[in-house]
Design a protein around this motif. Structure first.
Motif, PDB file in Angstrom:
ATOM      1  N   SER A 118      -0.797   2.995  -3.194  1.00 57.85           N
ATOM      2  CA  SER A 118       0.372   2.119  -3.226  1.00 57.85           C
ATOM      3  C   SER A 118       1.455   2.650  -2.314  1.00 57.85           C
ATOM      4  O   SER A 118       1.574   3.871  -2.091  1.00 57.85           O
ATOM      5  CB  SER A 118       0.927   1.996  -4.654  1.00 57.85           C
ATOM      6  N   THR A 119       2.265   1.740  -1.797  1.00 55.25           N
ATOM      7  CA  THR A 119       3.411   2.121  -0.979  1.00 55.25           C
ATOM      8  C   THR A 119       4.519   1.106  -1.183  1.00 55.25           C
ATOM      9  O   THR A 119       4.275  -0.022  -1.640  1.00 55.25           O
ATOM     10  CB  THR A 119       3.036   2.209   0.513  1.00 55.25           C
ATOM     11  N   THR A 120       5.723   1.508  -0.885  1.00 55.07           N
ATOM     12  CA  THR A 120       6.877   0.608  -0.937  1.00 55.07           C
ATOM     13  C   THR A 120       7.398   0.397   0.464  1.00 55.07           C
ATOM     14  O   THR A 120       7.065   1.145   1.389  1.00 55.07           O
ATOM     15  CB  THR A 120       7.974   1.189  -1.840  1.00 55.07           C
ATOM     16  N   GLY A 121       8.214  -0.629   0.630  1.00 57.52           N
ATOM     17  CA  GLY A 121       8.727  -0.937   1.954  1.00 57.52           C
ATOM     18  C   GLY A 121      10.163  -1.380   1.932  1.00 57.52           C
ATOM     19  O   GLY A 121      10.801  -1.459   0.875  1.00 57.52           O
ATOM     20  N   ASP A 122      10.676  -1.655   3.121  1.00 64.16           N
ATOM     21  CA  ASP A 122      12.035  -2.173   3.252  1.00 64.16           C
ATOM     22  C   ASP A 122      12.019  -3.196   4.379  1.00 64.16           C
ATOM     23  O   ASP A 122      10.951  -3.560   4.918  1.00 64.16           O
ATOM     24  CB  ASP A 122      13.037  -1.043   3.519  1.00 64.16           C
ATOM     25  N   ALA A 123      13.197  -3.633   4.789  1.00 65.45           N
ATOM     26  CA  ALA A 123      13.278  -4.689   5.797  1.00 65.45           C
ATOM     27  C   ALA A 123      12.658  -4.253   7.122  1.00 65.45           C
ATOM     28  O   ALA A 123      12.033  -5.045   7.836  1.00 65.45           O
ATOM     29  CB  ALA A 123      14.734  -5.099   6.006  1.00 65.45           C
ATOM     30  N   GLY A 124      12.812  -2.977   7.462  1.00 68.05           N
ATOM     31  CA  GLY A 124      12.283  -2.504   8.742  1.00 68.05           C
ATOM     32  C   GLY A 124      10.816  -2.151   8.700  1.00 68.05           C
ATOM     33  O   GLY A 124      10.147  -2.124   9.737  1.00 68.05           O
TER      34      GLY A 124
ATOM     35  N   ASP B  80       2.469  -3.324   5.605  1.00 64.25           N
ATOM     36  CA  ASP B  80       1.940  -2.572   6.752  1.00 64.25           C
ATOM     37  C   ASP B  80       0.734  -1.730   6.337  1.00 64.25           C
ATOM     38  O   ASP B  80      -0.064  -1.320   7.190  1.00 64.25           O
ATOM     39  CB  ASP B  80       3.014  -1.652   7.335  1.00 64.25           C
ATOM     40  N   LEU B  81       0.606  -1.470   5.030  1.00 59.34           N
ATOM     41  CA  LEU B  81      -0.544  -0.722   4.539  1.00 59.34           C
ATOM     42  C   LEU B  81      -1.849  -1.404   4.944  1.00 59.34           C
ATOM     43  O   LEU B  81      -2.853  -0.730   5.203  1.00 59.34           O
ATOM     44  CB  LEU B  81      -0.461  -0.575   3.009  1.00 59.34           C
ATOM     45  N   GLY B  82      -1.840  -2.737   4.999  1.00 55.67           N
ATOM     46  CA  GLY B  82      -3.032  -3.461   5.420  1.00 55.67           C
ATOM     47  C   GLY B  82      -3.437  -3.131   6.845  1.00 55.67           C
ATOM     48  O   GLY B  82      -4.628  -3.007   7.159  1.00 55.67           O
ATOM     49  N   PHE B  83      -2.444  -2.980   7.750  1.00 53.99           N
ATOM     50  CA  PHE B  83      -2.748  -2.586   9.127  1.00 53.99           C
ATOM     51  C   PHE B  83      -3.330  -1.179   9.170  1.00 53.99           C
ATOM     52  O   PHE B  83      -4.277  -0.898   9.903  1.00 53.99           O
ATOM     53  CB  PHE B  83      -1.486  -2.643   9.983  1.00 53.99           C
ATOM     54  N   LEU B  84      -2.742  -0.272   8.375  1.00 55.34           N
ATOM     55  CA  LEU B  84      -3.174   1.120   8.399  1.00 55.34           C
ATOM     56  C   LEU B  84      -4.586   1.285   7.861  1.00 55.34           C
ATOM     57  O   LEU B  84      -5.356   2.112   8.356  1.00 55.34           O
ATOM     58  CB  LEU B  84      -2.190   1.978   7.608  1.00 55.34           C
ATOM     59  N   LEU B  85      -4.925   0.512   6.834  1.00 57.93           N
ATOM     60  CA  LEU B  85      -6.253   0.620   6.239  1.00 57.93           C
ATOM     61  C   LEU B  85      -7.276  -0.297   6.902  1.00 57.93           C
ATOM     62  O   LEU B  85      -8.463  -0.233   6.577  1.00 57.93           O
ATOM     63  CB  LEU B  85      -6.183   0.308   4.736  1.00 57.93           C
ATOM     64  N   HIS B  86      -6.806  -1.166   7.802  1.00 60.70           N
ATOM     65  CA  HIS B  86      -7.693  -2.125   8.482  1.00 60.70           C
ATOM     66  C   HIS B  86      -8.370  -3.056   7.481  1.00 60.70           C
ATOM     67  O   HIS B  86      -9.529  -3.458   7.675  1.00 60.70           O
ATOM     68  CB  HIS B  86      -8.743  -1.394   9.325  1.00 60.70           C
ATOM     69  N   LYS B  87      -7.678  -3.401   6.414  1.00 58.87           N
ATOM     70  CA  LYS B  87      -8.189  -4.314   5.403  1.00 58.87           C
ATOM     71  C   LYS B  87      -7.081  -5.314   5.075  1.00 58.87           C
ATOM     72  O   LYS B  87      -5.985  -4.912   4.637  1.00 58.87           O
ATOM     73  CB  LYS B  87      -8.605  -3.559   4.135  1.00 58.87           C
ATOM     74  N   HIS B  88      -7.354  -6.606   5.265  1.00 61.07           N
ATOM     75  CA  HIS B  88      -6.321  -7.632   5.101  1.00 61.07           C
ATOM     76  C   HIS B  88      -5.988  -7.828   3.622  1.00 61.07           C
ATOM     77  O   HIS B  88      -6.892  -7.980   2.795  1.00 61.07           O
ATOM     78  CB  HIS B  88      -6.797  -8.954   5.706  1.00 61.07           C
TER      79      HIS B  88
ATOM     80  N   TYR C 255      -6.532  -6.105  -3.053  1.00 62.70           N
ATOM     81  CA  TYR C 255      -5.113  -5.763  -3.205  1.00 62.70           C
ATOM     82  C   TYR C 255      -4.571  -6.407  -4.480  1.00 62.70           C
ATOM     83  O   TYR C 255      -4.350  -7.619  -4.518  1.00 62.70           O
ATOM     84  CB  TYR C 255      -4.315  -6.261  -1.996  1.00 62.70           C
ATOM     85  N   PRO C 256      -4.353  -5.639  -5.550  1.00 64.36           N
ATOM     86  CA  PRO C 256      -3.755  -6.198  -6.766  1.00 64.36           C
ATOM     87  C   PRO C 256      -2.344  -6.744  -6.532  1.00 64.36           C
ATOM     88  O   PRO C 256      -1.902  -7.654  -7.235  1.00 64.36           O
ATOM     89  CB  PRO C 256      -3.730  -5.009  -7.725  1.00 64.36           C
ATOM     90  N   GLU C 257      -1.620  -6.169  -5.578  1.00 64.60           N
ATOM     91  CA  GLU C 257      -0.277  -6.652  -5.234  1.00 64.60           C
ATOM     92  C   GLU C 257      -0.051  -6.430  -3.752  1.00 64.60           C
ATOM     93  O   GLU C 257      -0.506  -5.452  -3.176  1.00 64.60           O
ATOM     94  CB  GLU C 257       0.797  -5.940  -6.061  1.00 64.60           C
ATOM     95  N   ALA C 258       0.642  -7.365  -3.125  1.00 69.09           N
ATOM     96  CA  ALA C 258       0.904  -7.272  -1.684  1.00 69.09           C
ATOM     97  C   ALA C 258       2.157  -8.060  -1.357  1.00 69.09           C
ATOM     98  O   ALA C 258       2.112  -9.246  -1.032  1.00 69.09           O
ATOM     99  CB  ALA C 258      -0.287  -7.777  -0.884  1.00 69.09           C
ATOM    100  N   THR C 259       3.316  -7.399  -1.462  1.00 68.35           N
ATOM    101  CA  THR C 259       4.588  -7.994  -1.087  1.00 68.35           C
ATOM    102  C   THR C 259       5.280  -7.065  -0.109  1.00 68.35           C
ATOM    103  O   THR C 259       4.853  -5.922   0.106  1.00 68.35           O
ATOM    104  CB  THR C 259       5.490  -8.200  -2.318  1.00 68.35           C
ATOM    105  N   ALA C 260       6.360  -7.532   0.463  1.00 66.01           N
ATOM    106  CA  ALA C 260       7.104  -6.697   1.404  1.00 66.01           C
ATOM    107  C   ALA C 260       7.694  -5.472   0.717  1.00 66.01           C
ATOM    108  O   ALA C 260       7.911  -4.436   1.352  1.00 66.01           O
ATOM    109  CB  ALA C 260       8.213  -7.519   2.055  1.00 66.01           C
TER     110      ALA C 260
END
Length: 494
Positions: free
Chosen positions: A6-12, A17-25, A43-48
């Motif tokens: 799991s990871t968290t994100g912000d506006a920037g 982006d975890l999907g890009f890093l893992l190469h899994k949509h 992906y159980p959850e996928a939000t910004a």
């Protein structure tokens, strides 16, 4: 087996982006066949704001048995039923590690063609594994992961929650939190899950050493539990473990950038009254080596244990050296050497003169035969003394160049370094430092065993009481000399 990242994100930097890093949509569930079952990615959850990728590995116990590996170290079952009834489908082990390396192969390598700026950045990560075998308990889990920057929560799993008096099992529910690169996190899991389990579901062959060093590059060299990790990962096969530890030690040498602390390697004799700019010891050493090679008329030269390429660069500047090969055990050091030497920018003529290759100095290597000279500059002291006969055979017995130049610190001179505490070696990775008498005894023995003559030269200011800071031996092969022993065992016996 179940793993979530799991990871968290912000506006920037949105969490997706975890999907890009893992190469899994994140919008698709995917499945992959493995040699022992099926891996599911979803992906159980996928939000910004928050994104979680899950890896569910379904292990087929029958397939595991058919491929010759049941439960336990080396695959030997505890009983007939243990081949089919065991913890392999449920507990994170080498099966999960192999699945990580397979389904996340690009992520493990730190590759992302769509967003090449992402892999190099650290992210807030949370990794959860509900059942992890931990032979050594929660304390060992902490010792393995905490030095890598993780906040570790390892909760022991009870044998049976209905009967607390039965005590705890050898399993833990593991949570790791930290700000790391995704590639580093996956490589940590790839190496340390089998280490915690202390078992592998497949035969550990010699190529496992390369896998360990690739996945451990950048963190295993300095890990406080390096020996335990190496031994367990390689299924306690001593020959492989010794090889891996030797290569890790040489990798630390490469990282040292000259093999001595910077303040000593760049030191000068302040007692000499001169208006000229003082010359650092590292430069004096390279000039002494170059002088010995020129005097020998060498044109094709090996730099053995080349590190980050300082001597290779000096050789390139002299046109009389027509072929230069730098050999080192560390892929990272060779990569840095290529960068420093700007090999990608050399002219075609210059590029044809130099080659960097990976290899160990304690094994014979056909690539090293046929050269005019070999250099071992500040290398021998980084080997354990019992390994010197193997190096001696590889260089003087097998490669047998007409000239060999060896430099090493003179321990007697250490009293002249004001910044070096009494009794300390010049570098933390030095396994020994020789007096002048000890170095001469070793060099004379090597020369006698392999048909060489040897001369000794000082490098740096030659103190009348303690000698020079660096001692150098120049070996010249006697055409009429003996060939010497043919194996490391014979060299050691001699």
């Amino acid at each position: 087996m179940f793993l979530t990242i799991s990871t968290t994100g912000d506006a920037g930097a949105p969490a997706t982006d975890l999907g890009f890093l893992l190469h899994k949509h994140p919008d698709r569930a995917q499945r992959f066949s493995t040699s022992h079952g099926t891996a599911h990615i979803f992906y159980p959850e996928a939000t910004a704001e928050r994104c979680t990728a899950a890896l569910l590995l379904e292990v087929d116990p029958v397939a595991l048995v058919r491929r010759g590996r049941g439960k336990g170290r080396g695959g030997a079952p505890d009983s007939a039923l243990a081949q089919y009834v065991n913890d392999r489908p449920y507990a994170a082990s080498s099966l999960l590690a192999v699945a990580i390396g397979s389904v996340f192969s690009s992520a493990v390598k730190g590759q992302c063609a769509a967003r090449p700026e992402l892999p190099g950045r650290g992210r807030p990560l949370r990794i959860e594994l509900p059942v992890v075998p931990a032979r050594g308990g929660a304390g060992l889990v902490e010792r393995l992961f905490a030095p890598l920057g993780w906040k570790v929560t390892a909760r022991p799993v009870p044998l049976d929650e209905r009967f607390p008096e039965w005590g705890e099992s050898r399993y833990v529910a593991l949570t790791l939190e930290g700000e790391l690169r995704v590639a580093d996190a996956l490589r940590h899991l790839y190496v340390l899950l089998p280490v915690l389990d202390d078992a592998k579901h497949y035969w550990v062959a010699p190529d496992e050493v390369d896998k360990l060093l690739r996945s451990g590059e950048g963190w295993l060299e300095e890990h406080p539990e390096q020996k335990l990790i190496t031994s367990r990962y390689l299924a306690r096969r001593w020959s492989l473990t010794r090889d891996a530890l030797e290569r890790l030690a040489l990798a630390r040498l490469a990282e040292a950038d000259g093999a001595e602390p910077e303040e000593l390697d760049n030191a000068v004799d302040e007692s000499v009254d001169t208006e000229e700019k003082p010359v650092p010891l590292a430069v004096q050493r390279r000039e002494a080596v170059l002088g010995a090679l020129r005097a020998a008329g060498a044109a094709r030269v090996l730099d053995l244990g080349c590190g980050q390429g300082q001597l290779v660069g000096a050789l390139l500047k002299d046109a009389r050296f027509t072929e230069i090969v730098g050999l080192d055990v560390s892929a990272r050091a060779l990569k840095e050497a290529a960068r420093r030497l700007r090999l990608d920018r050399l002219s075609e003529r210059q590029s044809a003169r130099v080659r960097l290759v990976q290899g160990s100095l304690v094994y014979t290597d056909r690539r090293l035969a046929g050269y005019d000279a070999a250099v071992l500059s500040e290398v021998v002291e980084h080997l354990d003394l019992p390994r010197l006969p193997a190096l001696e055979h590889a260089v003087f017995g097998a490669a047998r160049p007409p000239t060999v130049v060896v430099t090493t610190p003179n321990v007697e001179y250490n009293v002249r370094w004001e910044t070096l505490p009494a009794g300390h070696a010049r570098h933390a990775d030095h396994r020994f430092e020789w007096t002048r008498r000890e170095f001469r005894a070793w060099a004379d023995g090597v020369a006698a065993r392999h048909g060489y003559a040897v001369e000794f030269l000082p490098v740096g200011p030659d103190d009348p009481e303690v000698g020079p800071p660096t001692q150098m031996a120049v070996f010249h092969r006697d055409p009429a000399g003996t060939t010497g022993p043919t194996t490391p065992k014979e060299a050691k016996a001699a």
